[in-house]
Design an enzyme around this catalytic site. Structure first.
Site, PDB file in Angstrom:
ATOM      1  N   ASP A 289      18.998  56.285  19.177  1.00  0.00           N
ATOM      2  CA  ASP A 289      18.543  55.447  18.062  1.00  0.00           C
ATOM      3  C   ASP A 289      19.065  55.950  16.709  1.00  0.00           C
ATOM      4  O   ASP A 289      19.295  57.139  16.528  1.00  0.00           O
ATOM      5  CB  ASP A 289      17.009  55.412  18.054  1.00  0.00           C
TER       6      ASP A 289
ATOM      7  N   HIS B 145      27.072  51.322  15.473  1.00  0.00           N
ATOM      8  CA  HIS B 145      27.162  51.182  16.938  1.00  0.00           C
ATOM      9  C   HIS B 145      28.518  51.696  17.414  1.00  0.00           C
ATOM     10  O   HIS B 145      28.604  52.375  18.436  1.00  0.00           O
ATOM     11  CB  HIS B 145      26.987  49.719  17.355  1.00  0.00           C
TER      12      HIS B 145
ATOM     13  N   SER C 171      17.761  47.389  24.793  1.00  0.00           N
ATOM     14  CA  SER C 171      16.447  47.143  25.405  1.00  0.00           C
ATOM     15  C   SER C 171      16.223  45.648  25.610  1.00  0.00           C
ATOM     16  O   SER C 171      16.906  44.806  25.009  1.00  0.00           O
ATOM     17  CB  SER C 171      15.333  47.712  24.511  1.00  0.00           C
ATOM     18  N   SER C 172      15.236  45.334  26.441  1.00  0.00           N
ATOM     19  CA  SER C 172      14.917  43.922  26.672  1.00  0.00           C
ATOM     20  C   SER C 172      14.415  43.259  25.387  1.00  0.00           C
ATOM     21  O   SER C 172      14.412  42.043  25.266  1.00  0.00           O
ATOM     22  CB  SER C 172      13.898  43.769  27.815  1.00  0.00           C
TER      23      SER C 172
ATOM     24  N   TRP D 176      17.258  41.671  22.209  1.00  0.00           N
ATOM     25  CA  TRP D 176      17.778  40.297  22.079  1.00  0.00           C
ATOM     26  C   TRP D 176      17.254  39.629  20.820  1.00  0.00           C
ATOM     27  O   TRP D 176      17.820  38.647  20.353  1.00  0.00           O
ATOM     28  CB  TRP D 176      17.375  39.440  23.288  1.00  0.00           C
TER      29      TRP D 176
ATOM     30  N   ARG E 222      17.324  40.690  17.918  1.00  0.00           N
ATOM     31  CA  ARG E 222      18.125  41.023  16.724  1.00  0.00           C
ATOM     32  C   ARG E 222      18.989  39.828  16.313  1.00  0.00           C
ATOM     33  O   ARG E 222      19.181  38.902  17.108  1.00  0.00           O
ATOM     34  CB  ARG E 222      19.002  42.226  17.035  1.00  0.00           C
TER      35      ARG E 222
ATOM     36  N   LEU F  24      28.152  64.094  38.129  1.00  0.00           N
ATOM     37  CA  LEU F  24      27.071  63.539  37.313  1.00  0.00           C
ATOM     38  C   LEU F  24      26.819  62.050  37.616  1.00  0.00           C
ATOM     39  O   LEU F  24      27.767  61.288  37.768  1.00  0.00           O
ATOM     40  CB  LEU F  24      27.474  63.686  35.835  1.00  0.00           C
TER      41      LEU F  24
ATOM     42  N   SER G  97       9.445  53.025  22.937  1.00  0.00           N
ATOM     43  CA  SER G  97      10.087  51.704  22.846  1.00  0.00           C
ATOM     44  C   SER G  97      10.371  51.068  24.211  1.00  0.00           C
ATOM     45  O   SER G  97      11.462  50.537  24.432  1.00  0.00           O
ATOM     46  CB  SER G  97      11.374  51.794  22.016  1.00  0.00           C
TER      47      SER G  97
END
Ligand code: IPE
Ligand code: IPE
Ligand code: MG
Length: 252
Positions: free
Chosen positions: A23, A40, A68-69, A72, A74, A134, A199
């Site tokens: 974040d 970003h 995150s769900s 959207w 934004r 990994l 969140s």
């Protein structure tokens, strides 16, 4: 017996599974007088840094919260740039991940993504599926509540089809239906950007995770900061409901 730095390092309690809420991209960009999107884009470099750090620390699983769900909600322009960036990074980086023996997967409800993006995700997952290093999971259109509700739905469907008894619904069988259930338990959850909340990230999986919050904005997070978080984890006493005395007894 000689004690050197290497053997001291081996004494450390290493986290096997680390998750990160990446974040602070927007604020990082705004602080420099740039648009949120620049943040970003800059954040991609931090993703590279933590993947490198996780491999170095021999972490088994790294799970990153990318979208995150709720994201959207934004502005449409920001969502669309994020989707393009996701697509771009996926096609550009996956070969490098494969070369480094990393197993890549995306967790979340993928049905809302474009066909093109879904295909690209599937292709990347297939390419890296047999890698033994990994496990890198990227959470996209992921929500912790969605994950739990989805797991409940899977179990209900099994009962409905007589594949399972109602009595066999318990935390173990539900756990098996949640995302990441095949990986080691989540040990450490990092959140950058200075907020102290989850969140709707890995609600089920973080039941006994250690939390690490830092003010550092995601694009400024690097390998050194990642190592710092692992060092802090090493100082924590995980009691899992027991007393401190009991835990010390077991460690002896
Ligand atoms: C995290 O950074 C990235 C995503 C949620 C996609 P933000 O975009 O939330 O950045 P801030 O929190 O507004 O600074
Ligand atoms: C959480 O960040 C989601 C990701 C990092 C992908 P947000 O910026 O969306 O979280 P809130 O809205 O501040 O809680
Ligand atoms: Mg944010």
């Amino acid at each position: 017996m000689t004690t050197n730095v290497a053997s001291l390092d081996e004494d450390k309690k290493k986290p096997q599974h680390i998750a990160i809420i990446m974040d602070g991209n927007g604020r990082w960009a705004q602080a420099q007088g740039k648009g949120r999107v620049a943040g970003h884009k800059a954040g991609v470099e931090s993703v590279r840094a933590v993947v490198k750090g996780a491999r170095k620390a021999q972490v088994k699983a790294l799970t990153l919260f990318a979208f995150s769900s709720e994201n959207w909600q934004r502005p449409a322009k920001e969502v669309s740039v994020l989707m393009d960036l996701f697509m771009f990074v996926l096609t550009r980086e996956v070969k490098r991940l494969h070369k480094n023996n990393i197993c890549f997967q995306v967790i979340g409800d993928l049905s809302r993504f474009s066909d093109k993006l879904q295909k690209s995700i599937k292709k990347s997952e297939l390419l890296t599926a047999d890698n033994t290093g990994l496990v890198l999971s990227v959470a996209a259109n992921y929500g912790g509540r969605w994950d739990i509700a989805n797991a409940a739905k899977q179990l209900a469907s099994k009962v409905q089809k007589d594949e399972m008894l109602l009595e066999d619904i318990n935390e173990h069988s539900l756990h098996k239906q949640t995302c990441l259930s095949g990986l080691p338990e989540l040990d450490l959850l990092i959140r950058t950007g200075g907020d102290y909340r989850i969140s709707n990230f890995l609600l089920w999986q973080s039941a006994y995770a250690e939390f690490y919050f830092t003010e550092i904005l995601w694009p400024d997070f690097n390998e050194v900061e990642f190592e710092k978080a692992i060092d802090v984890f090493d100082q924590r006493e995980r009691r899992f409901g027991k007393t401190g005395e009991q835990v010390k007894q077991i460690e002896k």
